[in-house]
Design an enzyme around this catalytic site. Structure first.
Site, PDB file in Angstrom:
ATOM      1  N   GLU A 183     -55.769 -17.518 136.341  1.00 57.04           N
ATOM      2  CA  GLU A 183     -56.722 -17.578 135.217  1.00 57.04           C
ATOM      3  C   GLU A 183     -57.884 -16.602 135.332  1.00 57.04           C
ATOM      4  O   GLU A 183     -59.042 -16.977 135.130  1.00 57.04           O
ATOM      5  CB  GLU A 183     -57.241 -19.015 135.063  1.00 57.04           C
ATOM      6  CG  GLU A 183     -56.117 -20.048 134.926  1.00 57.04           C
ATOM      7  CD  GLU A 183     -56.616 -21.468 134.738  1.00 57.04           C
ATOM      8  OE1 GLU A 183     -57.824 -21.714 134.943  1.00 57.04           O
ATOM      9  OE2 GLU A 183     -55.799 -22.336 134.400  1.00 57.04           O
ATOM     10  N   ASN A 228     -51.011 -15.931 137.204  1.00 57.27           N
ATOM     11  CA  ASN A 228     -50.752 -17.123 136.384  1.00 57.27           C
ATOM     12  C   ASN A 228     -51.888 -17.345 135.380  1.00 57.27           C
ATOM     13  O   ASN A 228     -53.063 -17.287 135.756  1.00 57.27           O
ATOM     14  CB  ASN A 228     -50.666 -18.331 137.344  1.00 57.27           C
ATOM     15  CG  ASN A 228     -50.088 -19.582 136.724  1.00 57.27           C
ATOM     16  OD1 ASN A 228     -49.059 -19.524 136.056  1.00 57.27           O
ATOM     17  ND2 ASN A 228     -50.723 -20.717 136.963  1.00 57.27           N
ATOM     18  N   HIS A 268     -49.172 -24.839 128.534  1.00 57.94           N
ATOM     19  CA  HIS A 268     -49.736 -26.115 128.092  1.00 57.94           C
ATOM     20  C   HIS A 268     -49.731 -26.061 126.564  1.00 57.94           C
ATOM     21  O   HIS A 268     -50.598 -25.436 125.954  1.00 57.94           O
ATOM     22  CB  HIS A 268     -51.149 -26.300 128.642  1.00 57.94           C
ATOM     23  CG  HIS A 268     -51.170 -26.449 130.135  1.00 57.94           C
ATOM     24  ND1 HIS A 268     -50.634 -27.549 130.773  1.00 57.94           N
ATOM     25  CD2 HIS A 268     -51.620 -25.620 131.112  1.00 57.94           C
ATOM     26  CE1 HIS A 268     -50.770 -27.403 132.085  1.00 57.94           C
ATOM     27  NE2 HIS A 268     -51.359 -26.241 132.316  1.00 57.94           N
ATOM     28  N   GLU A 298     -46.371 -24.455 134.037  1.00 65.89           N
ATOM     29  CA  GLU A 298     -47.097 -25.736 133.926  1.00 65.89           C
ATOM     30  C   GLU A 298     -46.813 -26.405 132.586  1.00 65.89           C
ATOM     31  O   GLU A 298     -47.710 -26.965 131.948  1.00 65.89           O
ATOM     32  CB  GLU A 298     -48.615 -25.497 134.082  1.00 65.89           C
ATOM     33  CG  GLU A 298     -48.979 -24.793 135.380  1.00 65.89           C
ATOM     34  CD  GLU A 298     -50.480 -24.648 135.594  1.00 65.89           C
ATOM     35  OE1 GLU A 298     -51.274 -25.282 134.882  1.00 65.89           O
ATOM     36  OE2 GLU A 298     -50.860 -23.865 136.495  1.00 65.89           O
ATOM     37  N   ASP A 300     -46.261 -28.575 129.511  1.00 66.99           N
ATOM     38  CA  ASP A 300     -46.410 -29.924 128.955  1.00 66.99           C
ATOM     39  C   ASP A 300     -46.780 -29.757 127.491  1.00 66.99           C
ATOM     40  O   ASP A 300     -47.139 -28.665 127.051  1.00 66.99           O
ATOM     41  CB  ASP A 300     -47.421 -30.798 129.729  1.00 66.99           C
ATOM     42  CG  ASP A 300     -48.786 -30.176 129.922  1.00 66.99           C
ATOM     43  OD1 ASP A 300     -49.183 -29.302 129.118  1.00 66.99           O
ATOM     44  OD2 ASP A 300     -49.481 -30.555 130.889  1.00 66.99           O
TER      45      ASP A 300
HETATM   46  C1  XIL Z   1     -55.177 -29.600 137.133  1.00 67.23           C
HETATM   47  C2  XIL Z   1     -54.617 -30.859 137.793  1.00 67.23           C
HETATM   48  O1  XIL Z   1     -53.467 -31.257 137.076  1.00 67.23           O
HETATM   49  C3  XIL Z   1     -55.649 -31.961 137.793  1.00 67.23           C
HETATM   50  O2  XIL Z   1     -55.170 -33.070 138.546  1.00 67.23           O
HETATM   51  C4  XIL Z   1     -56.948 -31.457 138.394  1.00 67.23           C
HETATM   52  O3  XIL Z   1     -57.938 -32.452 138.287  1.00 67.23           O
HETATM   53  C5  XIL Z   1     -57.422 -30.193 137.699  1.00 67.23           C
HETATM   54  O4  XIL Z   1     -56.382 -29.207 137.747  1.00 67.23           O
HETATM   55  N1  XIL Z   1     -54.194 -25.052 135.083  1.00 67.23           N
HETATM   56  C6  XIL Z   1     -53.910 -24.983 136.425  1.00 67.23           C
HETATM   57  C7  XIL Z   1     -53.770 -26.227 137.203  1.00 67.23           C
HETATM   58  O5  XIL Z   1     -53.665 -23.882 136.937  1.00 67.23           O
HETATM   59  O6  XIL Z   1     -54.155 -26.078 138.546  1.00 67.23           O
HETATM   60  C8  XIL Z   1     -54.549 -27.372 136.572  1.00 67.23           C
HETATM   61  O7  XIL Z   1     -54.255 -28.555 137.294  1.00 67.23           O
HETATM   62  C9  XIL Z   1     -54.187 -27.511 135.116  1.00 67.23           C
HETATM   63  C10 XIL Z   1     -54.509 -26.253 134.369  1.00 67.23           C
END
Ligand code: XIL
Length: 397
Positions: A183, A228, A268, A298, A300
């Site tokens: 990020e 990422n 996401h 990631e 969802d």
């Molecule tokens: C999130 C976790 O799922 C949570 O449990 C934590 O509190 C915060 O981080 N992008 C990412 C992940 O790269 O590391 C994040 O994970 C979600 C968004």
């Protein structure tokens, strides 16, 4: 923390998505992304009968097409929930620590590391022939409490490289991939090249990204080194600008000979699907032309922008997005790994985001392939079906 799900949406489209897009998930490749407006009202496919373990699992379906499917892992559940552990074994060809490899988890004091959780995950995965991805070596979040008072412009390069050497070095040769930088792009911050105004940027300037990748390569020459990021999947103006900045970063890194092997598209997503367009497919093609692999890291699908409805309708909308998005993504040979950010709806991080809690207190997201009882959801079947779109059957090495 930035709300990564602030996409403009049109709630009225949810019904259309729910009714039509499961049918669209049967489409292959590019066509799927343009199918929203024209989607006929088709009934969702019936779940295939038969077991969802063994050949019926996500893991096996992915492997049959030369893909890896996997999930983020919560270490507390891995330790205490035998059914969760079994679900990981049954369904995942790859796992990633949801939090256990972040700075705050492993770098507990300036001169101290704690690998108890990370070691446990890697040992579990190795015991079951599951691959591991590392997440992450450099991020603006999850920094330990000691960081702000200890790390200065003078010693930041030391701390960054020491961390990467120690953590990536510990698992040398055992991880498939590492998120080296997470990020780093945030065009709204107003910095050159769209770089995020992060602690790392303020301490080291833009060169921290290259430093992190070069240090990671030296520490573990076998891991696929990955950049990422999130918010690059849609064709909204903000997503368009961010995607262009990420691509420009990847091009600069490649041009400078920086060791980078892959880009992670966090994915996401939002159950309304509005705004998904050809942009992300073009991005995958451009990354592939640079010689990079592309991972869905990631995945969802939040339902915060859907009007409250019957659970089945919410599930159909979420499943529609799984089908549409994964189908189009894995149609590209460069896309090799597909990971969801968790397995079941009761344990998704989305349940605790601010937007969700404000909007729907007490309502659980229906974002993942399994429900609270670890039974497959409509999203499971949509994902299973979509994995079949990958054009390169065979084995991932
Ligand atoms: C999130 C976790 O799922 C949570 O449990 C934590 O509190 C915060 O981080 N992008 C990412 C992940 O790269 O590391 C994040 O994970 C979600 C968004």
């Amino acid at each position: 923390m930035v709300d990564r799900r602030n996409f403009i949406c049109h709630a009225s489209q949810w019904a259309l998505a729910g009714a039509g897009l499961l049918g669209a998930s049967r489409l292959r490749g590019q066509a799927a992304f343009s199918s929203l407006a024209a989607a006929p009202a088709a009934a969702p496919p019936l779940p295939p009968s038969g077991p969802i373990t063994g050949p019926g699992s996500l893991r096996a379906h992915a492997a049959a097409r030369g893909l890896l499917y996997g999930s983020a892992v919560d270490i507390g559940l891995l330790r205490n929930d035998a059914a969760y552990r079994q679900l990981l074994i049954d369904q995942c060809g790859i796992v990633v620590a949801e939090n256990a490899m972040k700075w705050a988890a492993v770098h507990t004091a300036a001169d101290r590391y704690d690998f108890s959780q990370a070691d446990e995950l890697v040992a579990f995965a190795e015991q079951h022939g599951i691959k591991v991805r590392g997440h992450n070596l450099c991020w603006h979040e999850a920094l330990p409490g000691w960081f702000a008072s200890t790390v200065t412009q003078q010693n930041a390069a030391h701390y960054l490289t020491d961390h990467i050497r120690t953590v990536a070095g510990r698992y040398k040769g055992r991880l498939r991939s590492w998120d080296v930088v997470n990020e780093a792009i945030s065009p709204g911050d107003g910095k050159p090249d769209g770089l995020r105004d992060s602690a790392w940027y303020r301490l080291l300037g833009p060169g921290y990204i290259e430093l992190a990748f070069r240090t990671a390569r030296a520490a573990d020459p076998h891991a696929l080194l990955t950049y990422n990021d999130y918010g690059i999947e849609y064709d909204h103006p903000a997503s368009f600008i961010k995607r262009a900045a990420v691509l420009a970063l990847l091009r600069r890194l490649k041009a400078a000979g920086v060791p980078i092997d892959a880009v992670g598209v966090q994915s996401h997503l939002d159950a309304t699907t509005s705004g998904l367009g050809p942009g992300i497919s073009e991005f995958v093609a451009a990354a592939s032309a640079l010689g990079l692999k592309v991972f869905i890291t990631e995945l969802d699908v939040n339902d915060d922008n859907l009007a409250p409805g019957q659970p089945a309708a919410l599930d159909a909308a979420v499943a529609g997005v799984y089908g549409e998005y994964v189908t189009a993504m894995v149609a590209k040979p460069a896309v090799t790994d597909v990971l969801t950010w968790g397995l079941s709806d009761n344990h998704t991080w989305l349940n605790s985001t601010k937007t969700h809690k404000q909007k729907y207190p007490g309502r659980e997201e229906r974002a993942l392939p399994f429900d609270d009882a670890y039974q497959p959801t409509a999203a499971f079947y949509a994902l299973l079906d979509a994995l079949g779109s990958h054009p390169v059957p065979g084995h991932i090495s």
